[in-house]
Design a protein around this motif. Sequence first.
Motif, PDB file in Angstrom:
ATOM      1  N   ALA A 117       0.762  -1.200   0.068  1.00  0.00           N
ATOM      2  CA  ALA A 117       0.181  -0.069  -0.316  1.00  0.00           C
ATOM      3  C   ALA A 117       0.849   1.389   0.062  1.00  0.00           C
ATOM      4  O   ALA A 117       0.355   2.297  -0.865  1.00  0.00           O
ATOM      5  CB  ALA A 117      -1.196  -0.001   1.370  1.00  0.00           C
ATOM      6  N   ILE A 118       2.045   1.340   0.887  1.00  0.00           N
ATOM      7  CA  ILE A 118       2.407   2.530   0.702  1.00  0.00           C
ATOM      8  C   ILE A 118       3.746   2.645  -0.757  1.00  0.00           C
ATOM      9  O   ILE A 118       3.767   3.484  -0.789  1.00  0.00           O
ATOM     10  CB  ILE A 118       3.918   2.529   2.054  1.00  0.00           C
ATOM     11  CG1 ILE A 118       2.938   2.510   3.561  1.00  0.00           C
ATOM     12  CG2 ILE A 118       4.705   3.465   1.956  1.00  0.00           C
ATOM     13  CD1 ILE A 118       3.842   2.290   4.172  1.00  0.00           C
ATOM     14  N   SER A 119       4.772   0.984  -1.325  1.00  0.00           N
ATOM     15  CA  SER A 119       4.944   1.475  -2.308  1.00  0.00           C
ATOM     16  C   SER A 119       3.672   2.068  -3.794  1.00  0.00           C
ATOM     17  O   SER A 119       4.029   2.984  -4.508  1.00  0.00           O
ATOM     18  CB  SER A 119       5.204  -0.070  -2.841  1.00  0.00           C
ATOM     19  OG  SER A 119       6.039  -0.433  -1.964  1.00  0.00           O
ATOM     20  N   ASN A 120       2.603   1.646  -3.387  1.00  0.00           N
ATOM     21  CA  ASN A 120       1.527   2.065  -4.338  1.00  0.00           C
ATOM     22  C   ASN A 120       1.113   3.153  -4.128  1.00  0.00           C
ATOM     23  O   ASN A 120      -0.116   3.454  -4.831  1.00  0.00           O
ATOM     24  CB  ASN A 120       0.801   1.044  -4.842  1.00  0.00           C
ATOM     25  CG  ASN A 120       1.333  -0.941  -5.124  1.00  0.00           C
ATOM     26  OD1 ASN A 120       2.125  -0.666  -5.647  1.00  0.00           O
ATOM     27  ND2 ASN A 120       0.002  -1.234  -4.373  1.00  0.00           N
ATOM     28  N   PHE A 121       1.481   4.077  -2.981  1.00  0.00           N
ATOM     29  CA  PHE A 121       0.278   4.909  -3.252  1.00  0.00           C
ATOM     30  C   PHE A 121       0.739   6.325  -3.830  1.00  0.00           C
ATOM     31  O   PHE A 121      -0.599   6.734  -3.807  1.00  0.00           O
ATOM     32  CB  PHE A 121       1.052   5.861  -1.260  1.00  0.00           C
ATOM     33  CG  PHE A 121       0.347   7.126  -0.812  1.00  0.00           C
ATOM     34  CD1 PHE A 121      -0.829   6.453   0.299  1.00  0.00           C
ATOM     35  CD2 PHE A 121       0.614   8.306  -1.553  1.00  0.00           C
ATOM     36  CE1 PHE A 121      -1.624   7.501   0.339  1.00  0.00           C
ATOM     37  CE2 PHE A 121      -0.647   9.603  -0.522  1.00  0.00           C
ATOM     38  CZ  PHE A 121      -0.981   8.716   0.171  1.00  0.00           C
ATOM     39  N   ALA A 122       1.488   6.512  -4.554  1.00  0.00           N
ATOM     40  CA  ALA A 122       2.143   7.555  -5.498  1.00  0.00           C
ATOM     41  C   ALA A 122       0.662   7.580  -6.609  1.00  0.00           C
ATOM     42  O   ALA A 122       0.120   8.348  -7.550  1.00  0.00           O
ATOM     43  CB  ALA A 122       3.155   7.342  -5.950  1.00  0.00           C
ATOM     44  N   THR A 123       0.793   6.284  -6.799  1.00  0.00           N
ATOM     45  CA  THR A 123      -0.174   5.850  -8.335  1.00  0.00           C
ATOM     46  C   THR A 123      -1.240   5.967  -8.101  1.00  0.00           C
ATOM     47  O   THR A 123      -2.442   6.609  -8.578  1.00  0.00           O
ATOM     48  CB  THR A 123       0.169   4.548  -8.643  1.00  0.00           C
ATOM     49  OG1 THR A 123       1.877   4.581  -8.617  1.00  0.00           O
ATOM     50  CG2 THR A 123      -1.143   3.902 -10.055  1.00  0.00           C
TER      51      THR A 123
END
Length: 256
Positions: A117-123
């Motif tokens: 979830a953190i890794s994909n936050f910007a997307t």
Amino acid sequence: VRRHLHVQRALLLNLLPAVVEGRLRRGVRAVDRVPRASVLFAHAAGLEASAFQDAPAQLFAVLDALYHAFDQAVLAAGALDKVKHIGAVYMVVEGMFQPNADHVRQLAIVAHNMRMAISNFATVHPSLWAELPLGTHLTIRAGLHVGYVVGGVLGRNDTKVVYDVFGDAVNVASRLCTTAPRGSIRASKDFVCETYGSSVGANSGVFFRGPLEVDLKGKGFFEAYELDSDMFSSGGAMTQPADLTEKPSSWANVLS
């Protein structure tokens, strides 16, 4: 009156485990002693309040979106017993109230999905990401442990009522989190052994790298492992080689 009671109970269920809410309605205040519960501390590193002094509303908007994603990871895992957050730290306890021989493995999957979830936050949240202070580096650091936990209700009816937990599992998970480098999810040896020895057995689909030697306050040098999210297939589904004896030496084999 009935509607008021329904709203009141819904609010309590947001604050308390269902078992504890039922006790309070019956006027019972009990202390729970659990010899084997699993605990996760997850810190959204990079969201320190000092970096948002000029834009506190942005901090709360990002934390709200991130914690919603964390909540979804917890709900998807099933019956997780206790959730609370303090600033940028999110805590989960599992295995306190409902029989679940697989709670340790489930919590490892929750930790993995939080990292995703953190890794994909910007997307997923481009507009929120664009408003973050320049140079913000958002990552997870987390700690996992399993062991003795005691829990009980704090507060009276005329004040805010909370259910809190204490114990060695809480302390160790917290310290593994605070000493972990950014991007790392660290687990104790006990947690890793129980993951591989869960009801799913050797085919748990959860992998760790290690061992590592970490210095924990009050514990001294402590054997820990890194959750290896690279071994999860997309979407948090799990794969595992048929023969564990052929896994690379960098994978944890703490049962040997």
